[in-house]
Design a protein around this motif. Structure first.
Motif, PDB file in Angstrom:
ATOM      1  N   ARG A   1      -2.225  -7.176   7.518  1.00  0.00           N
ATOM      2  CA  ARG A   1      -3.097  -7.755   6.490  1.00  0.00           C
ATOM      3  C   ARG A   1      -2.446  -8.977   5.849  1.00  0.00           C
ATOM      4  O   ARG A   1      -3.106  -9.742   5.153  1.00  0.00           O
ATOM      5  CB  ARG A   1      -3.440  -6.710   5.435  1.00  0.00           C
ATOM      6  CG  ARG A   1      -2.278  -6.262   4.536  1.00  0.00           C
ATOM      7  CD  ARG A   1      -2.773  -5.269   3.492  1.00  0.00           C
ATOM      8  NE  ARG A   1      -1.758  -4.804   2.573  1.00  0.00           N
ATOM      9  CZ  ARG A   1      -1.001  -3.727   2.768  1.00  0.00           C
ATOM     10  NH1 ARG A   1      -1.123  -3.021   3.876  1.00  0.00           N
ATOM     11  NH2 ARG A   1      -0.119  -3.353   1.845  1.00  0.00           N
ATOM     12  N   PRO A  52      -0.898 -13.513  -0.676  1.00  0.00           N
ATOM     13  CA  PRO A  52      -0.390 -12.146  -0.610  1.00  0.00           C
ATOM     14  C   PRO A  52       1.141 -12.060  -0.578  1.00  0.00           C
ATOM     15  O   PRO A  52       1.712 -11.147  -1.178  1.00  0.00           O
ATOM     16  CB  PRO A  52      -0.973 -11.623   0.703  1.00  0.00           C
ATOM     17  CG  PRO A  52      -2.186 -12.449   0.931  1.00  0.00           C
ATOM     18  CD  PRO A  52      -1.898 -13.795   0.362  1.00  0.00           C
ATOM     19  N   ALA A  85       2.183 -12.373  -4.055  1.00  0.00           N
ATOM     20  CA  ALA A  85       1.888 -11.144  -4.806  1.00  0.00           C
ATOM     21  C   ALA A  85       2.926 -10.067  -4.516  1.00  0.00           C
ATOM     22  O   ALA A  85       3.426  -9.388  -5.423  1.00  0.00           O
ATOM     23  CB  ALA A  85       0.488 -10.648  -4.442  1.00  0.00           C
ATOM     24  N   LYS A 125       5.695  -8.600  -7.181  1.00  0.00           N
ATOM     25  CA  LYS A 125       5.755  -7.149  -7.403  1.00  0.00           C
ATOM     26  C   LYS A 125       7.191  -6.648  -7.225  1.00  0.00           C
ATOM     27  O   LYS A 125       7.705  -5.890  -8.053  1.00  0.00           O
ATOM     28  CB  LYS A 125       4.828  -6.455  -6.401  1.00  0.00           C
ATOM     29  CG  LYS A 125       4.921  -4.934  -6.393  1.00  0.00           C
ATOM     30  CD  LYS A 125       4.036  -4.355  -5.281  1.00  0.00           C
ATOM     31  CE  LYS A 125       4.153  -2.852  -5.182  1.00  0.00           C
ATOM     32  NZ  LYS A 125       3.380  -2.316  -4.046  1.00  0.00           N
ATOM     33  N   THR A 141      -3.923  -7.172  -5.485  1.00  0.00           N
ATOM     34  CA  THR A 141      -2.652  -7.795  -5.860  1.00  0.00           C
ATOM     35  C   THR A 141      -1.465  -6.900  -5.518  1.00  0.00           C
ATOM     36  O   THR A 141      -0.518  -7.326  -4.856  1.00  0.00           O
ATOM     37  CB  THR A 141      -2.629  -8.079  -7.390  1.00  0.00           C
ATOM     38  OG1 THR A 141      -3.864  -8.677  -7.745  1.00  0.00           O
ATOM     39  CG2 THR A 141      -1.481  -8.991  -7.748  1.00  0.00           C
ATOM     40  N   ASN A 142      -1.551  -5.659  -5.969  1.00  0.00           N
ATOM     41  CA  ASN A 142      -0.397  -4.764  -5.800  1.00  0.00           C
ATOM     42  C   ASN A 142      -0.113  -4.459  -4.328  1.00  0.00           C
ATOM     43  O   ASN A 142       1.028  -4.250  -3.937  1.00  0.00           O
ATOM     44  CB  ASN A 142      -0.624  -3.461  -6.555  1.00  0.00           C
ATOM     45  CG  ASN A 142       0.647  -2.637  -6.663  1.00  0.00           C
ATOM     46  OD1 ASN A 142       1.580  -3.010  -7.361  1.00  0.00           O
ATOM     47  ND2 ASN A 142       0.705  -1.535  -5.921  1.00  0.00           N
ATOM     48  N   PHE A 143      -1.171  -4.438  -3.527  1.00  0.00           N
ATOM     49  CA  PHE A 143      -0.976  -4.139  -2.105  1.00  0.00           C
ATOM     50  C   PHE A 143      -1.232  -5.364  -1.226  1.00  0.00           C
ATOM     51  O   PHE A 143      -1.509  -5.233  -0.034  1.00  0.00           O
ATOM     52  CB  PHE A 143      -1.843  -2.939  -1.696  1.00  0.00           C
ATOM     53  CG  PHE A 143      -1.488  -1.682  -2.452  1.00  0.00           C
ATOM     54  CD1 PHE A 143      -0.314  -1.003  -2.190  1.00  0.00           C
ATOM     55  CD2 PHE A 143      -2.308  -1.205  -3.462  1.00  0.00           C
ATOM     56  CE1 PHE A 143       0.032   0.145  -2.911  1.00  0.00           C
ATOM     57  CE2 PHE A 143      -1.973  -0.070  -4.192  1.00  0.00           C
ATOM     58  CZ  PHE A 143      -0.797   0.616  -3.917  1.00  0.00           C
ATOM     59  N   TYR A 144      -1.126  -6.561  -1.874  1.00  0.00           N
ATOM     60  CA  TYR A 144      -1.149  -7.855  -1.168  1.00  0.00           C
ATOM     61  C   TYR A 144      -2.128  -7.930   0.013  1.00  0.00           C
ATOM     62  O   TYR A 144      -1.728  -8.092   1.158  1.00  0.00           O
ATOM     63  CB  TYR A 144       0.273  -8.250  -0.734  1.00  0.00           C
ATOM     64  CG  TYR A 144       1.173  -7.115  -0.250  1.00  0.00           C
ATOM     65  CD1 TYR A 144       1.919  -6.363  -1.150  1.00  0.00           C
ATOM     66  CD2 TYR A 144       1.296  -6.804   1.100  1.00  0.00           C
ATOM     67  CE1 TYR A 144       2.740  -5.333  -0.731  1.00  0.00           C
ATOM     68  CE2 TYR A 144       2.118  -5.775   1.534  1.00  0.00           C
ATOM     69  CZ  TYR A 144       2.823  -5.046   0.604  1.00  0.00           C
ATOM     70  OH  TYR A 144       3.634  -4.033   1.038  1.00  0.00           O
ATOM     71  N   ALA A 165      -4.656  -9.919   2.105  1.00  0.00           N
ATOM     72  CA  ALA A 165      -4.885 -11.350   2.346  1.00  0.00           C
ATOM     73  C   ALA A 165      -6.368 -11.704   2.338  1.00  0.00           C
ATOM     74  O   ALA A 165      -6.751 -12.780   1.931  1.00  0.00           O
ATOM     75  CB  ALA A 165      -4.254 -11.776   3.671  1.00  0.00           C
TER      76      ALA A 165
END
Lengths: 662, 82
Positions: A453, A605, A608, A612, B14-17, B19
């Motif tokens: 992803r 991402p 992000a 984090k 956001t937390n698990f990015y 895309a």
């Protein structure tokens, strides 16, 4: 142990360039700093960087047959070369050196393509027959030694490492291959012949490829892993007899790897069963002054010092240790990735690079390790997990069967995942496919593939129709389905993680990066044949992994090592790169500009994820996915920077052996 | 409800990015997709508790409460109104 490289004309008509051969060898200097050699005629050039281990005085390469028509460049060891030489002498062949290299030359003359299955060893070989204009590449059974090829401007380039191909063909357009990245972010590695670079192929383990008159002839397997079908190839003795046979095979494999060297041989000692057993067998073969080497971790969570020291005391070896911290891992990581030449999802190679440096600094060039035991004799949690999931699949509604997973993964009892419904979601997916190929690996592959992803829209689009798992499963041998389920699981592990990651990124590259040769008794031809013939219950007895090997090790390793639960080798991952003292390159490669420049990942991402991680730096506990993501991104960025963007090496060593035939 | 759902969605992305947010369906299993792993479940629970001031009981750690944007939002809504 060495580096090999060369250029063969396909359609091109002018002779290969000597300059190109020289820089190819120069790029491999770490693999063979002792001396360099090259052979060049109008159609072919072979180069060699040597780490002298056998026949120190006359083992130079490239080397030829009696009339100088058949030439070889060879990296590796043929452990049964003494026996093969005797056979060849009986057939009338004459030898001018004491090397194993020359045995391959005459074996090819005597037996042709059938020569390689007679060899017990670890090799990457290039043979050039100038009379018949035949070129041959061959690689050992499980891929201990690396070998890559590239075609450019009508020529075939080959080398032990990709950086040498790029050095020899600087005009070739270097780029990361989205398919190779997709495989990496599924299996933790590419599966040969796929590589992570467009246009670069890795010769498959156990294969030989032939070209004649500039045309490709074939690429065939001389060996593939094979397991019992019904009673065929099955070991029919008792468990006690299996223990005796395995003891004998391992003793012999270890002895061969000790005596077939003209320099001292040492051993790694991790504190686990496999390397402890190898060290014990080796130190019996060399009772005084045997050298052992251990990796310790500053982080207690990963450290195995007490087990190591107890073994050292028991064996009385001359021992050396290196302590590795998170900072050490971050500092050395760029160098590590320069050697792996492929992305990795764990930092585990880095400490091994520091360990081989310890070995080299101690003046030792050859070490034994326990690599291969977990694949051949079923040591991994993955095999136990597959067994529990299949047992569960027989009664999918059972309220207790899945709780056996807690025996494998104690953390589950402290996790929300211990709630039955969530466990089912994580480990119980696809239970109906329990007998399908790949079921054993689904948890790992699903968890890893989720990282895709992060791919940029361009890379995602390039792999949109590609299914790495379907490609792998479509390439399984026809008899796969008739093997026992454990054998199927083992085969997949050998095809993916053993060759592509453990023996390369964690093995050959980390060892040769410091000019040290690894030798692996568990990957001996006879040991593998015996292990593969054993019934599944001898290897994995209910949930007791490596059952027969523990019986072999009784009395040879400490009781604590025999009874301790299997400890996977791990190092601090993302946390190595999070601390305040992290090197500057980390933030640089995570920056939007750098992520955009390599084009593999989507900058948003990545930002992000990085934010984090930095905010949670004090947590000391990152999810498996976050760990793999950070290490995967950083290593991919490094590979792009080092192998794609930077100009290839132009280092030119001094050549001791030069044969040029105009 | 839609505010909660948007907050949850934003957290997951956001937390698990993630895309490609458009590809994240509100009713899709986050665990099946591998977006949330076993430690990730803890992060989801921590988020729910700190962001919405509710407590998640052990017995509530169920896929139907935690395994999709819609499920999480509905679960939070239920907890807040109880």
């Amino acid at each position: 142990m060495c580096g090999i490289a060369g250029i063969i004309n396909l359609e091109a008509s002018s002779p290969p360039s000597r300059d190109a051969l020289e820089v190819m060898a120069g790029a491999l200097e770490h693999r063979g700093p002792d001396e360099f050699g090259l052979y060049l005629d109008r159609r072919a050039g072979l180069a060699h960087a040597r780490l002298s281990i056998i026949d120190l005085s006359t083992g130079q390469q490239p080397l030829s047959n009696e009339d100088g028509t058949l030439w070889i460049s060879f990296n590796g060891e043929i452990f049964n070369y003494v026996e093969l030489r005797a056979e060849l002498e009986a057939l009338g062949h004459h030898f001018k050196t004491k090397s194993d290299t020359e045995v391959i030359v005459h074996a090819w003359e005597a037996w042709g393509e059938a020569a390689f299955e007679r060899m017990n060893g670890q090799w990457a070989v290039a043979l050039w027959d100038s009379k018949t204009r035949t070129f041959v590449l061959c690689r050992d059974r499980v891929g201990v030694r690396p070998l890559f090829t590239l075609e450019h401007e009508g020529r075939l380039f080959f080398a032990s490492e990709v950086k040498a191909l790029f050095a020899g063909a600087p005009g070739f357009t270097r780029a990361l291959d989205p398919v190779g990245l997709d495989e990496t972010f599924t299996f933790w590695t590419v599966v040969p012949p796929q590589s992570v670079f467009v246009g670069v192929r890795e010769l498959e383990p156990g294969h030989l490829a032939v070209w004649r008159d500039g045309a490709f002839v074939h690429d065939v397997a001389f060996w593939t892993p094979s397991y019992p079908v019904g009673d065929q190839r099955r070991f029919t003795g008792t468990l006690h007899e299996a223990t005796e046979a395995l003891t004998h095979a391992l003793e012999n494999a270890t002895r061969l790897r000790m005596v077939r060297a003209d320099v001292p041989v040492g051993s790694y000692l991790s504190g686990g069963l496999d390397s402890s057993l190898v060290a014990a067998l080796a130190s019996r073969a060399k009772p005084s002054g045997f050298r052992t080497f251990s990796l310790r971790f500053a982080d207690a969570e990963y450290d195995e010092t007490p087990y190591q020291r107890a073994m050292v005391e028991r064996l009385g070896t001359q021992h050396a240790e290196v302590v590795v911290s998170r900072q050490d891992i971050a500092d050395v990581f760029p160098q590590v990735i320069r050697h792996t030449e492929r992305p990795v999802l764990r930092t585990a190679p880095a400490p091994l690079f520091l360990l081989s440096k310890l070995v080299r600094d101690a003046g030792i060039k050859v070490v034994l390790t326990g690599e291969g035991a977990d694949e051949m004799l079923a040591g991994y949690d993955l095999f136990r997990e597959a067994r529990v999931r299949r047992f569960w699949a027989r009664q999918p509604d059972s309220t207790w069967r899945h709780r056996l997973l807690e025996r494998l993964y104690p953390y589950l009892t402290r996790s929300p995942v211990s709630q039955q419904a969530l466990t089912r979601q994580f480990f119980g997916r696809g239970l109906e496919r329990a007998k399908h190929p790949g079921f054993s690996h689904e948890t790992r592959w699903n968890g890893t593939a989720a990282l895709k992803r992060l791919f940029s829209p361009e890379v995602a689009a390039a792999v949109a129709g590609f299914d790495a798992r379907a490609k792998l499963l479509a390439s399984l041998p026809p008899e796969f389905a008739s093997w026992q389920l454990l054998a199927q699981d083992q085969y997949l592990e050998v095809r993916t993680l053993l060759s592509g990651y453990l023996l390369s990124s964690q093995g050959d590259r980390m060892l040769m990066g410091n000019s040290v040769e690894g030798r692996f008794p568990f990957l001996d031809r006879e040991v593998m044949a015996l292990a593969n013939s054993l019934p599944a219950t001898y290897k994995l007895k209910v949930l007791d992994e490596k059952h027969v090997l523990k019986r072999v090790a009784r009395g040879l390793v400490t009781d604590e090592i025999l009874s301790r639960p299997k400890q996977p080798y791990r190092a601090p991952d993302a946390l190595s790169f999070i601390g305040v003292a992290r090197p500057g390159w980390v933030d640089e490669l995570m920056s939007e500009a750098a992520v955009k420049a390599s084009g593999v990942f989507a900058p948003g991402p990545v930002a992000a994820l990085w934010k984090k991680c930095l905010t949670r730096a004090s947590d000391d506990q990152f999810s498996n996915t976050d760990n793999m993501a950070v290490v995967g991104i950083l290593s991919t960025q490094l590979v792009h920077q080092q192998q794609v963007r930077e100009a290839p090496s132009t280092k030119r060593p001094t050549f001791k052996t030069v044969v040029v035939k105009a | 409800m839609s505010d909660i759902k948007e907050q949850v969605r934003k957290f997951i992305i956001t937390n698990f990015y993630v895309a490609d947010p458009a590809a994240l369906k509100d009713d899709a299993s986050l665990l099946d997709a591998g977006i949330v792993d076993s430690t990730g479940v803890l992060e989801v629970i921590t988020f729910i508790e700190s962001e919405f001031g509710v407590t998640v009981d052990d017995a509530e750690m169920l896929p139907e409460n935690l395994d999709a944007v819609n499920h999480i939002a509905a679960f939070v809504q239920k907890k807040k109104s109880s």
